[in-house]
Design a protein around this motif. Structure first.
Motif, PDB file in Angstrom:
ATOM      1  N   CYS A 147     -25.272 -34.924 -36.838  1.00  9.31           N
ATOM      2  CA  CYS A 147     -24.613 -33.802 -36.168  1.00  9.31           C
ATOM      3  C   CYS A 147     -23.647 -33.122 -37.128  1.00  9.31           C
ATOM      4  CB  CYS A 147     -23.850 -34.286 -34.928  1.00  9.31           C
ATOM      5  SG  CYS A 147     -24.911 -34.548 -33.499  1.00  9.31           S
ATOM      6  N   ASP A 148     -23.364 -31.859 -36.878  1.00  5.69           N
ATOM      7  CA  ASP A 148     -22.424 -31.096 -37.690  1.00  5.69           C
ATOM      8  C   ASP A 148     -21.015 -31.658 -37.484  1.00  5.69           C
ATOM      9  OD1 ASP A 148     -20.802 -29.261 -38.900  1.00  5.69           O
ATOM     10  OD2 ASP A 148     -21.395 -27.561 -37.646  1.00  5.69           O
ATOM     11  N   PRO A 149     -20.423 -32.276 -38.531  1.00  4.34           N
ATOM     12  CA  PRO A 149     -19.109 -32.906 -38.357  1.00  4.34           C
ATOM     13  C   PRO A 149     -18.022 -31.907 -37.963  1.00  4.34           C
ATOM     14  CG  PRO A 149     -19.926 -33.188 -40.629  1.00  4.34           C
ATOM     15  CD  PRO A 149     -20.958 -32.425 -39.876  1.00  4.34           C
ATOM     16  N   ALA A 150     -18.105 -30.669 -38.478  1.00  4.87           N
ATOM     17  CA  ALA A 150     -17.097 -29.661 -38.132  1.00  4.87           C
ATOM     18  C   ALA A 150     -17.153 -29.348 -36.642  1.00  4.87           C
ATOM     19  CB  ALA A 150     -17.316 -28.399 -38.958  1.00  4.87           C
ATOM     20  N   ALA A 151     -18.363 -29.238 -36.108  1.00  9.31           N
ATOM     21  CA  ALA A 151     -18.516 -28.949 -34.671  1.00  9.31           C
ATOM     22  C   ALA A 151     -17.978 -30.107 -33.841  1.00  9.31           C
ATOM     23  CB  ALA A 151     -19.981 -28.696 -34.334  1.00  9.31           C
ATOM     24  N   LEU A 152     -18.254 -31.330 -34.270  1.00  7.05           N
ATOM     25  CA  LEU A 152     -17.776 -32.495 -33.527  1.00  7.05           C
ATOM     26  C   LEU A 152     -16.255 -32.555 -33.551  1.00  7.05           C
ATOM     27  CD1 LEU A 152     -20.339 -35.244 -34.582  1.00  7.05           C
ATOM     28  CD2 LEU A 152     -20.273 -33.914 -32.476  1.00  7.05           C
ATOM     29  N   ARG A 153     -15.630 -32.231 -34.694  1.00  6.45           N
ATOM     30  CA  ARG A 153     -14.159 -32.231 -34.778  1.00  6.45           C
ATOM     31  C   ARG A 153     -13.592 -31.158 -33.866  1.00  6.45           C
ATOM     32  NH1 ARG A 153     -15.009 -33.358 -40.083  1.00  6.45           N
ATOM     33  NH2 ARG A 153     -14.759 -31.206 -40.762  1.00  6.45           N
ATOM     34  N   PHE A 154     -14.230 -29.991 -33.867  1.00  7.86           N
ATOM     35  CA  PHE A 154     -13.765 -28.885 -33.035  1.00  7.86           C
ATOM     36  C   PHE A 154     -13.864 -29.251 -31.546  1.00  7.86           C
ATOM     37  CE2 PHE A 154     -14.798 -25.070 -30.543  1.00  7.86           C
ATOM     38  CZ  PHE A 154     -13.633 -24.338 -30.755  1.00  7.86           C
ATOM     39  N   LEU A 155     -14.977 -29.848 -31.177  1.00  9.59           N
ATOM     40  CA  LEU A 155     -15.197 -30.189 -29.765  1.00  9.59           C
ATOM     41  C   LEU A 155     -14.266 -31.288 -29.283  1.00  9.59           C
ATOM     42  CD1 LEU A 155     -19.091 -30.110 -29.715  1.00  9.59           C
ATOM     43  CD2 LEU A 155     -17.564 -28.517 -28.562  1.00  9.59           C
ATOM     44  N   SER A 156     -13.822 -32.154 -30.205  1.00 10.62           N
ATOM     45  CA  SER A 156     -13.010 -33.283 -29.764  1.00 10.62           C
ATOM     46  C   SER A 156     -11.556 -33.147 -30.216  1.00 10.62           C
ATOM     47  CB  SER A 156     -13.602 -34.582 -30.308  1.00 10.62           C
ATOM     48  OG  SER A 156     -13.606 -34.525 -31.723  1.00 10.62           O
TER      49      SER A 156
END
Length: 187
Positions: A147-156
């Motif tokens: 998964c895109d780590p930036a997206a995961l950081r943004f979502l969480s």
């Protein structure tokens, strides 16, 4: 766009006795015909064997390939492999009214498709579409770590924790009802 659907037509007139093989490909355009905006790209191969024996018509198809959808976890595109089988027998005439006895032999695990007596073709496009969509997994996610780590950081909000529920956070769906009867009886 109309002739693309012709790919999924089995011409019944002039179909010879024995087996006839059809092979079709389906891309993103095929899924757009059904107004499916969830499938962003597709590379599907459909191999169909039609067996004609007297008035019996049996269809065995295999649908395989990849469908690209949005990952449920990070939102990026993920290409997921699908493989499914379609097994049908075609009968000509009116569909039996519910309540009429329909005899299904144990070895015949096929779905029965009814066509008008004068039916001269069988359009498989809706069936192929349905089976391909149903072959997608319930959770459409990248493999772990993809998964895109930036997206995961943004979502969480920066503290991404992989989805592992701790013992105490697992609540019964009935927990909200726990005190309900006590409140009512106390009145």
């Amino acid at each position: 766009m109309g002739d693309m659907k012709d790919d999924f037509i089995i011409p019944l007139n002039g179909l010879k006795q024995g087996k006839t093989r059809f092979s079709w490909k389906a891309g993103a355009e095929f899924f757009r015909q059904f107004d499916n905006k969830d499938i962003k790209d597709a590379e599907i191969l459909v191999d169909v064997d039609v067996e004609k024996s007297g008035t019996y018509l049996g269809i065995d198809a295999e649908v395989s390939g990849n469908l690209t959808v949005a990952c449920d976890r990070c939102g990026d595109d993920v290409s997921l492999p699908i493989r499914t089988a379609i097994s049908q027998s075609v009968k000509f005439g009116a569909e039996p009214v519910s309540g009429e006895e329909v005899v299904v032999s144990a070895e015949d695990e096929r779905e029965t498709v009814y066509l008008p007596e004068d039916g001269d073709e069988l359009d498989m496009s809706q069936t192929v579409y349905d089976f391909a969509c149903l072959a997608l997994p319930m959770r459409k996610v990248h493999k772990d770590g993809e998964c895109d780590p930036a997206a995961l950081r943004f979502l969480s909000d920066g503290d991404f924790v992989p989805e592992e529920k701790s013992e105490e956070s697992v609540e019964s769906p009935f927990a909200v009802l726990k005190g309900l009867f006590d409140e009512e009886n106390g009145r």
